[in-house]
Design an enzyme around this catalytic site. Structure first.
Site, short mmCIF file in Angstrom:
data_model
loop_
_atom_site.label_atom_id
_atom_site.label_comp_id
_atom_site.label_asym_id
_atom_site.label_seq_id
_atom_site.Cartn_x
_atom_site.Cartn_y
_atom_site.Cartn_z
N ALA A 119 0.81 -1.21 0.00
CA ALA A 119 0.00 0.00 0.00
C ALA A 119 0.85 1.28 0.00
CB ALA A 119 -0.92 -0.01 1.21
N THR A 158 0.62 5.56 -1.58
CA THR A 158 0.21 6.69 -0.72
C THR A 158 0.54 8.03 -1.38
OG1 THR A 158 2.31 6.58 0.48
CG2 THR A 158 0.44 5.44 1.47
N PHE A 190 -2.75 0.98 5.18
CA PHE A 190 -3.52 0.43 6.29
C PHE A 190 -2.87 0.70 7.64
CE2 PHE A 190 -5.98 -3.23 4.04
CZ PHE A 190 -6.86 -2.30 3.54
N ARG A 191 -1.54 0.71 7.68
CA ARG A 191 -0.91 0.66 8.99
C ARG A 191 -0.21 1.94 9.45
NH1 ARG A 191 -1.79 -3.92 7.11
NH2 ARG A 191 -2.55 -5.57 8.47
N HIS A 207 -3.83 -9.82 -4.11
CA HIS A 207 -5.06 -9.53 -3.36
C HIS A 207 -6.19 -9.05 -4.26
CE1 HIS A 207 -2.52 -8.97 0.55
NE2 HIS A 207 -2.67 -10.23 0.19
N CYS A 251 -24.82 -16.30 -9.33
CA CYS A 251 -25.03 -16.54 -10.77
C CYS A 251 -23.84 -16.11 -11.62
CB CYS A 251 -26.30 -15.82 -11.25
SG CYS A 251 -26.13 -14.03 -11.38
N CYS A 283 -27.07 -8.69 -6.23
CA CYS A 283 -27.13 -8.93 -7.68
C CYS A 283 -28.49 -8.49 -8.23
CB CYS A 283 -26.90 -10.41 -7.96
SG CYS A 283 -26.93 -10.80 -9.72
N CYS A 303 -30.19 -11.93 -9.84
CA CYS A 303 -30.72 -13.05 -9.05
C CYS A 303 -30.83 -12.74 -7.55
CB CYS A 303 -29.85 -14.29 -9.25
SG CYS A 303 -28.29 -14.23 -8.36
N ASN A 343 11.08 1.58 2.42
CA ASN A 343 9.85 1.71 3.22
C ASN A 343 10.05 2.79 4.28
OD1 ASN A 343 7.18 0.35 3.41
ND2 ASN A 343 7.78 0.12 5.56
P1 NAD Z 1 0.63 -1.64 5.03
O1 NAD Z 1 -0.42 -0.59 5.14
O2 NAD Z 1 0.64 -2.75 6.01
O3 NAD Z 1 2.07 -0.99 5.04
C1 NAD Z 1 2.40 0.06 4.20
C2 NAD Z 1 3.85 0.44 4.50
O4 NAD Z 1 4.22 1.43 3.55
C3 NAD Z 1 4.03 1.05 5.89
O5 NAD Z 1 5.08 0.34 6.56
C4 NAD Z 1 4.45 2.50 5.62
O6 NAD Z 1 5.45 2.96 6.46
C5 NAD Z 1 4.98 2.43 4.21
N1 NAD Z 1 4.79 3.64 3.41
C6 NAD Z 1 3.72 4.47 3.39
N2 NAD Z 1 3.90 5.43 2.47
C7 NAD Z 1 5.12 5.19 1.90
C8 NAD Z 1 5.87 5.83 0.88
N3 NAD Z 1 5.43 6.91 0.25
N4 NAD Z 1 7.08 5.30 0.54
C9 NAD Z 1 7.58 4.21 1.20
N5 NAD Z 1 6.90 3.58 2.17
C10 NAD Z 1 5.69 4.05 2.51
O7 NAD Z 1 0.49 -2.16 3.54
P2 NAD Z 1 0.75 -3.56 2.93
O8 NAD Z 1 2.04 -4.09 3.43
O9 NAD Z 1 0.53 -3.43 1.51
O10 NAD Z 1 -0.44 -4.47 3.48
C11 NAD Z 1 -1.73 -3.98 3.70
C12 NAD Z 1 -2.84 -4.56 2.90
O11 NAD Z 1 -3.55 -3.45 2.46
C13 NAD Z 1 -2.53 -5.30 1.67
O12 NAD Z 1 -3.23 -6.48 1.80
C14 NAD Z 1 -3.15 -4.50 0.52
O13 NAD Z 1 -3.92 -5.37 -0.26
C15 NAD Z 1 -4.09 -3.56 1.18
N6 NAD Z 1 -4.19 -2.16 0.73
C16 NAD Z 1 -4.03 -1.82 -0.57
C17 NAD Z 1 -4.12 -0.49 -0.95
C18 NAD Z 1 -3.96 -0.14 -2.40
O14 NAD Z 1 -4.32 -0.95 -3.26
N7 NAD Z 1 -3.43 1.03 -2.71
C19 NAD Z 1 -4.34 0.50 0.00
C20 NAD Z 1 -4.51 0.12 1.33
C21 NAD Z 1 -4.40 -1.22 1.69
#
Ligand code: NAD
Length: 273
Positions: free
Chosen positions: A32, A36, A43-44, A131, A142, A164, A167, A230
């Protein structure tokens, strides 16, 4: 491995570019955090989605098991989908697509559901989505297919649970929920490609979501070097060959420039003579 923070990023960029230019087969693993900078919260992080929603509610079992579970899911989706739809690929997505065109990237294994790697120009066959994808949905009864756009129109019109229309069955997005098995074909392909890599590049993942987070561990065990970009520490930092604690978009834009300079046909290789 001691991380290189944003202040010492220049050296980290040069070292990452050297590894990318010298590797035989590079595989990226994104989370994710790679999106950003496109405006989609992760998410975290502190201001991520889970600061406002409780992750324990958004399980496959709750979605399948009750109308109330689906109502809560769609309430979350109504908030997050517009962000995905409005987002544009950022410098990290573009750099990966450019590295692929340069022959420097085999594929990108992603946990993301936003489709931004493909929209940046990475061919669909070079993106392995562990995912699923947020733009499509289908009826579990269906099989009728729906675009997420069409479902969003119904949510905005006040429908709390868009069943849906054909159905009345349960409509589920093509995304993998907590507690749901990952798509088998994608898992196998990810395992195969990660196992064949000699450099695994992690971008924007906490490496805390399993089983997806086994992918870099598998690559490591199979002998790949590991580079992690990260913002926050990850459980694999100590095992990594290179850790950059900096923004993926900023790092990858600079890395791409450095790789291009190294791979340019007229680039001079110092001989020491
Ligand atoms: P996570 O939210 O667990 O971790 C994201 C990590 O990215 C964090 O450790 C954070 O410090 C780091 N981060 C944030 N911005 C950053 C940047 N600009 N550069 C470098 N690092 C950065 O995400 P995850 O590990 O992908 O797991 C979370 C779940 O969330 C996955 O299953 C995913 O499917 C889903 N998710 C997807 C999206 C999306 O599709 N964009 C968005 C939110 C969550």
């Amino acid at each position: 491995m001691h991380p290189t923070d944003a202040a010492g990023c220049e050296d980290g960029v040069a070292r990452l570019a050297a590894r990318l230019a010298g590797a035989r087969r590079v595989v990226a693993f994104t989370g994710a955090g790679v999106s950003t900078e496109s405006g989609i919260p992760d998410f975290r992080s502190r201001d991520g989605v889970w600061a406002r929603f409780d992750p324990r509610e958004f399980t496959y079992q709750n979605f399948i098991g009750s109308v109330e579970g689906r109502r809560r899911y769609w309430a979350l989706g109504r908030e997050t989908y517009p962000l995905i739809r409005a987002a544009a690929p950022n410098a990290a997505h573009s750099a990966l697509a450019a590295l692929h065109r340069l022959g420097r990237l085999d594929c990108c294994i992603t946990q993301n559901i936003d489709g931004l790697h493909q929209r940046a120009g990475l061919p669909a066959e070079a993106v392995i989505e562990l995912h699923g994808n947020a733009t499509r949905a289908r009826c579990l009864e269906c099989g009728a297919a729906y675009t997420r756009d069409a479902l969003h129109v119904r949510l905005e019109a006040g429908v709390a649970v868009p069943d849906c229309e054909r159905c009345g069955g349960v409509v589920k997005p093509h995304t993998i929920l907590f507690g749901e098995a990952m798509p088998q074909a994608a898992v196998e392909e990810a395992r195969r490609r990660a196992g064949a890599a000699d450099l695994l590049l992690v971008l924007g993942s906490s490496l805390a979501v399993f089983p997806a987070a086994y992918v870099p561990r598998h690559a490591r065990r199979a002998g790949a070097a590991l580079a992690i970009v990260n913002l926050e520490p990850t459980p694999l930092d100590r095992e990594a060959d290179l850790v950059l604690r900096a923004q993926a978009g900023v790092v990858m834009a600079a890395v791409l420039e450095a790789v291009r300079a190294r791979c340019a046909p007229d680039a001079v290789t110092p001989t020491g003579g």
